[in-house]
Design a protein around this motif. Sequence first.
Motif, mmCIF file in Angstrom:
data_model
loop_
_atom_site.group_PDB
_atom_site.id
_atom_site.type_symbol
_atom_site.label_atom_id
_atom_site.label_comp_id
_atom_site.label_asym_id
_atom_site.label_seq_id
_atom_site.Cartn_x
_atom_site.Cartn_y
_atom_site.Cartn_z
ATOM 1 N N GLU A 1 0.913 -1.124 -0.010
ATOM 2 C CA GLU A 1 -0.022 -0.127 0.145
ATOM 3 C C GLU A 1 0.873 1.152 -0.056
ATOM 4 N N PRO A 2 0.560 2.153 -0.503
ATOM 5 C CA PRO A 2 1.293 3.613 -0.316
ATOM 6 C C PRO A 2 1.747 3.841 1.101
ATOM 7 N N THR A 3 2.877 4.283 1.015
ATOM 8 C CA THR A 3 3.701 4.448 2.407
ATOM 9 C C THR A 3 3.023 5.612 3.050
ATOM 10 N N GLU A 4 2.991 5.310 4.574
ATOM 11 C CA GLU A 4 2.414 6.187 5.518
ATOM 12 C C GLU A 4 3.417 6.399 6.448
ATOM 13 N N ILE A 5 3.486 7.880 6.880
ATOM 14 C CA ILE A 5 4.310 8.423 7.905
ATOM 15 C C ILE A 5 3.545 8.996 9.030
ATOM 16 N N GLU A 6 4.004 8.485 10.218
ATOM 17 C CA GLU A 6 3.104 9.056 11.380
ATOM 18 C C GLU A 6 3.993 9.694 12.383
ATOM 19 N N LEU A 7 3.480 10.895 12.909
ATOM 20 C CA LEU A 7 4.245 11.659 14.004
ATOM 21 C C LEU A 7 3.759 11.413 15.528
ATOM 22 N N GLY A 8 4.664 11.131 16.147
ATOM 23 C CA GLY A 8 4.324 10.766 17.653
ATOM 24 C C GLY A 8 3.442 11.479 18.439
ATOM 25 N N ARG A 9 2.468 11.034 19.336
ATOM 26 C CA ARG A 9 1.554 11.952 19.993
ATOM 27 C C ARG A 9 2.339 12.869 20.893
ATOM 28 N N ILE B 1 11.606 15.197 6.349
ATOM 29 C CA ILE B 1 11.940 13.830 6.531
ATOM 30 C C ILE B 1 11.197 12.943 5.516
ATOM 31 N N ILE B 2 12.128 12.118 5.087
ATOM 32 C CA ILE B 2 11.511 11.257 3.627
ATOM 33 C C ILE B 2 11.526 9.655 4.298
ATOM 34 N N CYS B 3 10.643 9.037 4.178
ATOM 35 C CA CYS B 3 10.653 7.470 4.276
ATOM 36 C C CYS B 3 10.378 6.955 2.900
ATOM 37 N N ALA C 1 6.867 8.717 1.750
ATOM 38 C CA ALA C 1 6.030 9.793 2.132
ATOM 39 C C ALA C 1 7.094 10.594 2.833
ATOM 40 N N PHE C 2 6.469 11.893 3.381
ATOM 41 C CA PHE C 2 7.418 12.748 3.788
ATOM 42 C C PHE C 2 6.657 13.650 4.696
#
Length: 374
Positions: free
Chosen positions: A134-142, A222-224, A238-239
């Motif tokens: 699936e398309p790459t996802e990037i998540e930021l910590g809470r 920041i790129i993954c 994802a960035f």
Amino acid sequence: MIWSLRPQPFTSVTTWIVSALCIAFITLAKSQGIQTIPTTAYVKSLSKNVKLLCRSDKPIDSCSIKIPGFIGTHDIHKLPDGVNYYGESLPRGDCGIEIVTFKSTNEGKFFCNMTIGEELFIATIDIVIPITPEPTEIELGRNTEIKQGGLAPNQTLAVKCISQDAIPQANLTWFLDDRPMNTSLLAPLETSITVDKKGRKLTTVQQELKYFITAADCGKKIICKAEHFAINKGYYRAFLPLNIRIPPQPKPHIYIENGSYAIVNVTIKSNPRPKTSWKVNGVTIDEGFTVGPYQAYIPKDMDHGDYSILLKINEPAKQTELIELNASNDLGSQTYMIKGSEYQENGTSFWLISIWTFFSSMIVTCVLQNISII
């Protein structure tokens, strides 16, 4: 996978149906000197010249193969249309095939049945059609500190990258803009398996990055990147834009051009855009206005939170008085004091530039060769 079976007088392994029944009763053996290349073949549909090889370090007396999508068992010397022999020769220990055009019906388990001396070896290669993630996802910590709709500087970001449901798993790599991230900032890769309605085992990979951001990172990304050979361009990515909210920073860059008129060019880092004004010889010039010989330009966005701020003096400048630049946004303000002095050396004109702020000692002292503006 390789099995070994020593034929018995009362048994004749003549068909692959019989072989399949026998496999349940034979012992899996660690057969030294026999390998399959590759151990698992991930092949896209309609791929050309797909090679599958069973290799022994001893001469092979005979070999037959069974290919998914083809009926029955085939002697290596009598292969069906669309399949060619691959390898050096049986005496050199190679029993392999090349599928000219791979079709989805060829997915499954490939068998090669090798007789070496008095022993029968059965080797297999799993042929798997890859599935793109699936398309790459990037998540930021809470626990991320947010400041006026952006990121606060001087904090450690916990960023997670997720690539879901692929065969085989995607390979994750991290970048700060175009520069690879230090691997010491990365947590170990985590994987999980789910089974879809067709019984296929899909792999999800995820990884966490911990990166300390400062004002210098403003405007970077920041790129993954999730690399997978079944994706047309080779990867999804994802960035995370580093929208770091900062007041005008105390370390600018300065450049002065002089001739029939002078230009003072100061570049500062600020987010959001600063509002600026100049003060020369007691005269204040707001951005976008002209007062006497002084013309103040609106700050120009240079990306990454950098803004170029120009003051044009429409007359030659031999010796400047103290020039004051004030820059401010919703987060704070900064006043820069600039002193420029022209001097001659061996017939060449130079500028001695000094710049400082009210809250620090002299930041920059530099010498620039004078560039005439005609």
